[in-house]
Scaffold this motif. Structure first.
Motif, PDB file in Angstrom:
ATOM      1  N   LEU A  18      25.337  76.414  10.722  1.00 53.83           N
ATOM      2  CA  LEU A  18      24.469  76.170   9.568  1.00 53.83           C
ATOM      3  C   LEU A  18      25.158  75.272   8.551  1.00 53.83           C
ATOM      4  O   LEU A  18      24.523  74.476   7.865  1.00 53.83           O
ATOM      5  N   ALA A  19      26.493  75.402   8.470  1.00 54.55           N
ATOM      6  CA  ALA A  19      27.234  74.668   7.442  1.00 54.55           C
ATOM      7  C   ALA A  19      27.518  73.231   7.858  1.00 54.55           C
ATOM      8  O   ALA A  19      27.599  72.341   7.011  1.00 54.55           O
ATOM      9  N   PHE A  20      27.689  72.989   9.152  1.00 50.68           N
ATOM     10  CA  PHE A  20      28.097  71.656   9.579  1.00 50.68           C
ATOM     11  C   PHE A  20      27.146  71.013  10.587  1.00 50.68           C
ATOM     12  O   PHE A  20      27.116  69.800  10.718  1.00 50.68           O
ATOM     13  N   GLY A  21      26.387  71.834  11.317  1.00 49.45           N
ATOM     14  CA  GLY A  21      25.566  71.278  12.387  1.00 49.45           C
ATOM     15  C   GLY A  21      24.192  70.865  11.883  1.00 49.45           C
ATOM     16  O   GLY A  21      23.868  70.942  10.705  1.00 49.45           O
ATOM     17  N   ASN A  22      23.415  70.433  12.814  1.00 52.91           N
ATOM     18  CA  ASN A  22      22.064  70.002  12.498  1.00 52.91           C
ATOM     19  C   ASN A  22      21.115  71.024  13.111  1.00 52.91           C
ATOM     20  O   ASN A  22      20.770  70.939  14.289  1.00 52.91           O
ATOM     21  N   VAL A  23      20.728  72.018  12.329  1.00 48.39           N
ATOM     22  CA  VAL A  23      19.919  73.120  12.844  1.00 48.39           C
ATOM     23  C   VAL A  23      18.466  72.905  12.451  1.00 48.39           C
ATOM     24  O   VAL A  23      18.179  72.651  11.274  1.00 48.39           O
ATOM     25  N   PRO A  24      17.531  72.985  13.405  1.00 47.06           N
ATOM     26  CA  PRO A  24      16.131  72.791  13.053  1.00 47.06           C
ATOM     27  C   PRO A  24      15.651  73.885  12.082  1.00 47.06           C
ATOM     28  O   PRO A  24      16.185  74.990  12.073  1.00 47.06           O
ATOM     29  N   PHE A  25      14.638  73.572  11.301  1.00 47.41           N
ATOM     30  CA  PHE A  25      14.041  74.477  10.315  1.00 47.41           C
ATOM     31  C   PHE A  25      14.958  74.741   9.111  1.00 47.41           C
ATOM     32  O   PHE A  25      14.623  75.518   8.235  1.00 47.41           O
ATOM     33  N   GLN A  47      22.288  94.567  17.988  1.00 39.61           N
ATOM     34  CA  GLN A  47      22.524  93.199  18.410  1.00 39.61           C
ATOM     35  C   GLN A  47      23.816  92.689  17.799  1.00 39.61           C
ATOM     36  O   GLN A  47      24.307  93.236  16.823  1.00 39.61           O
ATOM     37  N   ARG A  48      24.351  91.636  18.401  1.00 41.08           N
ATOM     38  CA  ARG A  48      25.477  90.928  17.773  1.00 41.08           C
ATOM     39  C   ARG A  48      24.895  89.933  16.779  1.00 41.08           C
ATOM     40  O   ARG A  48      23.817  89.382  17.022  1.00 41.08           O
ATOM     41  N   PRO A  49      25.612  89.649  15.689  1.00 46.20           N
ATOM     42  CA  PRO A  49      25.185  88.572  14.809  1.00 46.20           C
ATOM     43  C   PRO A  49      25.075  87.290  15.634  1.00 46.20           C
ATOM     44  O   PRO A  49      25.941  87.013  16.470  1.00 46.20           O
ATOM     45  N   LYS A  50      24.001  86.550  15.453  1.00 50.96           N
ATOM     46  CA  LYS A  50      23.872  85.292  16.191  1.00 50.96           C
ATOM     47  C   LYS A  50      22.835  84.389  15.554  1.00 50.96           C
ATOM     48  O   LYS A  50      22.097  84.790  14.645  1.00 50.96           O
ATOM     49  N   LEU A  51      22.812  83.167  16.022  1.00 50.18           N
ATOM     50  CA  LEU A  51      21.839  82.172  15.586  1.00 50.18           C
ATOM     51  C   LEU A  51      21.251  81.588  16.846  1.00 50.18           C
ATOM     52  O   LEU A  51      21.984  81.066  17.699  1.00 50.18           O
ATOM     53  N   ARG A  72      28.024  76.203   3.636  1.00 51.37           N
ATOM     54  CA  ARG A  72      29.488  76.074   3.721  1.00 51.37           C
ATOM     55  C   ARG A  72      30.144  77.092   2.808  1.00 51.37           C
ATOM     56  O   ARG A  72      31.179  77.685   3.143  1.00 51.37           O
ATOM     57  N   ASP A  73      29.545  77.277   1.631  1.00 51.64           N
ATOM     58  CA  ASP A  73      30.066  78.261   0.693  1.00 51.64           C
ATOM     59  C   ASP A  73      30.009  79.670   1.307  1.00 51.64           C
ATOM     60  O   ASP A  73      30.976  80.441   1.220  1.00 51.64           O
ATOM     61  N   VAL A  74      28.856  79.984   1.919  1.00 52.88           N
ATOM     62  CA  VAL A  74      28.741  81.296   2.575  1.00 52.88           C
ATOM     63  C   VAL A  74      29.760  81.412   3.702  1.00 52.88           C
ATOM     64  O   VAL A  74      30.452  82.437   3.840  1.00 52.88           O
ATOM     65  N   ALA A  75      29.871  80.347   4.513  1.00 58.43           N
ATOM     66  CA  ALA A  75      30.815  80.364   5.634  1.00 58.43           C
ATOM     67  C   ALA A  75      32.230  80.581   5.115  1.00 58.43           C
ATOM     68  O   ALA A  75      33.036  81.288   5.733  1.00 58.43           O
ATOM     69  N   ASP A  76      32.522  79.977   3.975  1.00 54.72           N
ATOM     70  CA  ASP A  76      33.848  80.108   3.400  1.00 54.72           C
ATOM     71  C   ASP A  76      34.108  81.556   2.964  1.00 54.72           C
ATOM     72  O   ASP A  76      35.178  82.116   3.237  1.00 54.72           O
ATOM     73  N   HIS A  77      33.119  82.157   2.316  1.00 54.76           N
ATOM     74  CA  HIS A  77      33.276  83.563   1.931  1.00 54.76           C
ATOM     75  C   HIS A  77      33.397  84.456   3.154  1.00 54.76           C
ATOM     76  O   HIS A  77      34.168  85.420   3.171  1.00 54.76           O
ATOM     77  N   LEU A  78      32.624  84.119   4.182  1.00 48.68           N
ATOM     78  CA  LEU A  78      32.691  84.905   5.410  1.00 48.68           C
ATOM     79  C   LEU A  78      34.093  84.818   6.014  1.00 48.68           C
ATOM     80  O   LEU A  78      34.661  85.831   6.444  1.00 48.68           O
ATOM     81  N   LEU A  90      29.650  86.323  13.379  1.00 51.91           N
ATOM     82  CA  LEU A  90      28.812  85.529  12.491  1.00 51.91           C
ATOM     83  C   LEU A  90      29.477  84.208  12.117  1.00 51.91           C
ATOM     84  O   LEU A  90      28.817  83.277  11.643  1.00 51.91           O
ATOM     85  N   LEU A  91      30.801  84.128  12.341  1.00 54.81           N
ATOM     86  CA  LEU A  91      31.530  82.932  11.916  1.00 54.81           C
ATOM     87  C   LEU A  91      30.949  81.668  12.538  1.00 54.81           C
ATOM     88  O   LEU A  91      30.731  80.666  11.852  1.00 54.81           O
ATOM     89  N   GLN A  92      30.692  81.728  13.844  1.00 52.18           N
ATOM     90  CA  GLN A  92      30.216  80.535  14.536  1.00 52.18           C
ATOM     91  C   GLN A  92      28.810  80.131  14.068  1.00 52.18           C
ATOM     92  O   GLN A  92      28.593  78.966  13.732  1.00 52.18           O
TER      93      GLN A  92
END
Lengths: 330, 330, 330, 330, 330
Positions: D214-221, D72-76, D231-237, D207-209
């Motif tokens: 997760l870092a900026f949006g409003n994701v349920p759960f 699979q591709r990385p996704k959310l 944001r820290d993880v996104a930054d490292h990514l 995975l960037l998107q």
């Protein structure tokens, strides 16, 4: 008034009035009258020389710094009291085939325009003169000046792009010249050309966004009904920019083609050289054979031996020559 | 009416009426009737010739300037009284394999269409004729004309792209031809092809945005229910544009492949040449040995010496020949 | 019903009913019942053949034109009465290693689906059959058909991409093969591969946007709760598209590596050839010296002269051979 | 509980409780208590094995399919009842210098986390163990698990990128090695490296998107106050991704430099070879002249003739040698 | 106070007060007074050393981790209690012509600034000193410090870019040098240069977005009226970034030009070598002919034979020499 001021005039209802004696009074006068504005044109002012003007017109500290030190990017900056536009007019040197960029800063306020010029490129005298012939346009005040100046700068971009296009055609002729001696420095010339294009692009591309703001946005100190005019300038700028982008791509292609061309030429030369070498190798080999010291070599003793061998040698060489000719090696 | 007007007609309810005698009266008439419009077609008018028309229809000064001087980018400009569209129809010259772009300006107002053509490319007579056969469409007024014209221009893009595709296939055959003599100017041909593609791209790519505005935006003087039609044109335009982009990429790849191919060929030639050189070098070396003047060389004194050496030389040459053949050097 | 209709059936509550005798009646029936729909599948219909269907279902004129003439770009078009989707299924020819794209048009209305297929590629019989096994899904009506069809097309993209990946691995083996004879047409093969990839990309990339609209937007005639399913398809499509992009980059890299490899090979060959040439040149030179006709050359008179020279020649050749071996020239 | 479940535990208020005997009961319990959640970790489950879990937690059909088939591709993906995240942890094989990507699927619900692992790469035991040491964090529930897992995966990206950087440095040493024999397979190595980078990029870039969501949006759960952590993880990514992009560019540059280097080396070799050939050609030519059989060659009769000629030959060779040395050909 | 604190001072109303004895008291004091702030400057603090400061100022855990481990990307992170900015100042090593990037972290709160420096690059003492000379600016509090620091870092980018520009010019001279011996390592030098540029780009490009946020967005702890100042910094940063991008393109072009240049040089060398070889081959061939042992070779018997042949040989060589000269092969 300091000598660094190239020209300074009050414009009232689209017409030039006498040069003002004192900037401060003139500005007050212009502000009161409502339909008048001051246009001060300067050339490479020093910090002290510019001080007087910048204080009089209340120019922003950062814009003043930018206006004094050249080497700015084209930009549009909105301050509380004024608008600051940096343009980079380019000059094409016919002889050296080089492009160099000057700088042109424009401060626009409610009743004044200050233009500061650095380096060569796009003297504003012609623009001012043309505007003064056209009171209809000049009546629109500082906006008209900004339009006229940016129009002149961008139109010159297109002219310079056309010059570069002509240079490109010369270069193409060189790249694909049948004669090798002409192409010794082709790579150097293409590279130098690419540097010119980069220089040019540095002047045009960063201007795209400011021009778009003038064409579509709501910029203070600029009349909204001037938008179609700035759209026209933005359109020409986009054209120039696309043109340059095209030049850059073609130059990369030309370099790649030059490389391929060198390969073809090298192969051709190698074949030509080899063909001649083959024609020399055969007589050498034959002569070697008849230079052997065997006691029993019947041919050596015949009187016709030598001439026949010479004829055979010549015949083989001629045959090889024809063969190579038909195969395209010679 | 000036002679530069190629065709001029009043259309009423989808049908052509008699040519108007006076533009001004005709326009008033069209405006009053509501369901009629005037279509004036011009070819490379001079400033004076166009003056009459532009004043009659109240065209914007900047658009008029653009319409007179050719070399515009495709664009869509909205003015207060009219819409101005610049199209760049392309012409493919079968013999020279070149693409050249003309210009086609369309002014759309509430009850008129003015089309101005520059250069060759896409004569509008055919478009007008086809439209006149289809009163259903023509009833939609100026919008129908704009649609028909842009549809014709864009459809021609796709035809020209197909021609270029055919040219590309010829070029590919040349690049990968087994025979070297055919590829002397391949790099020059690929480069020239890239220039054609660039020319083509300059006509199509800047049109993408205006077409999108017509297809999705709310453009004055254009009926909203024509959007699906403009979407169709936009879609074909995108197809043409992607096609050209693909051609450009393939040409770059072809140039790179040509370079690699030249390397392969050069290597092949070098091996072939070396193989033959080796076959000449061995007899020369042997002959050199038996050309030495030592007093005590037993072989030289034997009657079978000379023939045996000749046979050995020939055998070695043949052996080398076979060896090189099996190794693929010959 | 015309013969060009491959299959045609009414689906009621997820189950297939008998084929309708008359399209018009069937459509009315489906519309009334609310939970039924008609699915008409056609293969390369002519204009007249399609006429009946398009009028019955009220398909948009432009979509009908597109459906008749193949060579469309993948797209999603929303009309008042129907949705029009163009897909480009691809077929991989195992033997020729080529990719060719067919066309698949899907019209979706409130109670009908019309699928039109051009060229080879993705026969829909299998999709229809699978759907008919799954009444749960089929109950969702036309949306389910659109989902199933696009899922099948996109899944096949991934399979074809995997085939191309395998081809790439063969090609890589060829590019980096130690034996030169195998790489004569490598550049041609890489180029041909790039063309296949371009063809493939033309099928997949323009579909990304329509799939995103189906996955995230609000498209008429498509149930909102099908969005996760279309998101899944969009995700697979993105995967295929990234895969292809990766292939294209690798092919460019492979071409560059091939070029470098040719340079290495040429250098190797040149060294090998030169080494052998040197080994031939030394005996020739020595033999030349002892072939000189000086009266006073003491060595020539000695009985050991000749054998010693021969031994020296052989020794030098062997020494050179060893030297070149250790230096990696042989 | 099926054996494919690697680990399964209930976490209550940040602390691990005894492993649940029955998933269904445990889930109900967790849901009721409000501050507890279940974490089930699986490794390459088969369809049947996963069936039980997916039904218990009400996982979405499409996500389950994705979780079973790897590649699979990385996704959310957000479903009604759960969140589905696909990560691709990478493994660097020190010996083969290769990068391979596994898969890690995470299902997040209101009171559960299911992690499914495919291939090697990033065993989760360490992450779980670390989390269990830190009840403070673990108290945040499923969000904390998602954060810890993605943090571990992304941190490993940076480590692997550093390994590749070290490999690049080795490769650079090879490309610019003065000794040619070391560079026979450089192009192949660079190409293989580029493939590794492409593999790596396929894991990180998609995975960037999702990470940005997760870092900026409003994701349920996912708790909003975890955003700075994501944001820290996104930054490292982003850092890893830029790193890889940089590697890819450098590899392209290295390939180009290798090509240029090959050209330089070939030229050097050609010069060296030619220099030696010239040194052999001169004595051969001189010897040829004195091997001529003219009756009247005065030098041949002198006793000093032979030694003088030998000395001249040697002197010319030495002179040429010195000349070539100073010119840098030897 | 730990020794790792380089400088620490309280600023009240734009003027430096005595260094605080205790951070906690000082911070309370600053918060109460409202127009005072603390500036703590640290250099490579260890975890324990930084602990005290981070707790005192309530810095976010993630930012503290970033501040301790270097190798961060430039970024701007907003936390509840503070703002965290990472800058990467670059240092240019004149002798090695290398660019290395340090790190500079800035924490901004309501009444404090903490700066943490890693590696060399941009010592802040100068910035602090300059600020202390300008109470007007310093009165703006932490915002002024952030502005001054980022201004200093970005201005240094432009200086370093100018140094690299000078290096590029040296490199260009080398690429296009007429003498080949100078270009042995050109490819290696260009490649190394590209690595420097990549390093530089990693420092500048990720900063573009944070600077834009400071220049146009609404960032907490930063006064809105400082936006024109940050716009100025952002503008300079964009300039530096475009400059670097331009350098990178030129380096790629230079590498391509170098490759083409090598091809030209190789061809030139090949021609020169072949010309000399031809001049040696002719006398060898002629000598071979007169070295044949035919009994009846009339010329051999003539006393003028030998001198005439020598003259002919010399003449042919001279003729060839002239021919090659005029053709540009020598």
């Amino acid at each position: 008034m300091p000598r660094v001021i190239v020209d300074c005039a009050m414009y009232r209802d689209g017409r030039r009035s006498a040069a003002p004696e004192d900037l401060s009074d003139a500005l007050d006068e212009a502000r009161e009258s409502g339909d008048a504005f001051l246009w001060v044109g300067m050339y490479e002012p020093s910090e002290e020389e510019f001080d007087h003007v910048s204080q009089e017109f209340g120019l922003h500290k950062l814009a003043v710094e930018d206006a004094l030190t050249a080497h700015q990017r084209p930009k549009l900056e909105v301050y509380d009291d004024s608008l600051f536009v940096v343009l980079k007019p380019v000059v094409y040197d016919e002889e050296a085939d080089t492009v160099s960029a000057g700088e042109l800063m424009v401060f626009i306020g409610d009743s004044f325009v200050v233009t500061v010029r650095h380096g060569e490129g796009a003297a504003l005298a012609a623009v001012r003169h043309r505007l003064e012939q056209d009171p209809e346009v000049l009546r629109h005040g500082p906006t008209a000046v900004l339009y006229a100046v940016s129009d002149a700068v961008v139109d010159h971009y297109i002219e310079v792009a056309a010059e570069l296009q002509a240079d490109l055609e010369e270069l193409e002729a060189e790249v694909f010249a049948p004669n090798a001696t002409e192409t010794k420095n082709t790579a150097a010339r293409i590279y130098a050309f690419k540097r010119q294009v980069l220089e040019f692009r540095r002047a045009t591309n960063p201007l795209l966004q400011p021009m778009d703001r003038l064409a579509f946005g709501n910029v203070p100190f600029v009349h909204g009904h001037a938008q179609p005019f700035f759209r026209d300038v933005a359109d020409h700028l986009t054209k120039a920019s696309e043109y340059i982008e095209g030049l850059d791509r073609l130059l990369s292609d030309a370099l790649a083609a030059h490389l391929a061309q060198m390969g073809v030429r090298q192969n051709d030369d190698m074949r030509k050289i080899s063909a001649w070498a083959a024609m020399a190798a055969v007589p050498t080999m034959v002569a070697g054979i008849y230079g052997m010291n065997f006691d029993h070599m019947w041919e050596l003793r015949q009187s016709w031996g030598y001439p026949v061998v010479l004829v055979v040698m010549a015949a083989v060489c001629l045959g090889l020559h024809r063969l190579f000719k038909t195969r395209g090696w010679l």
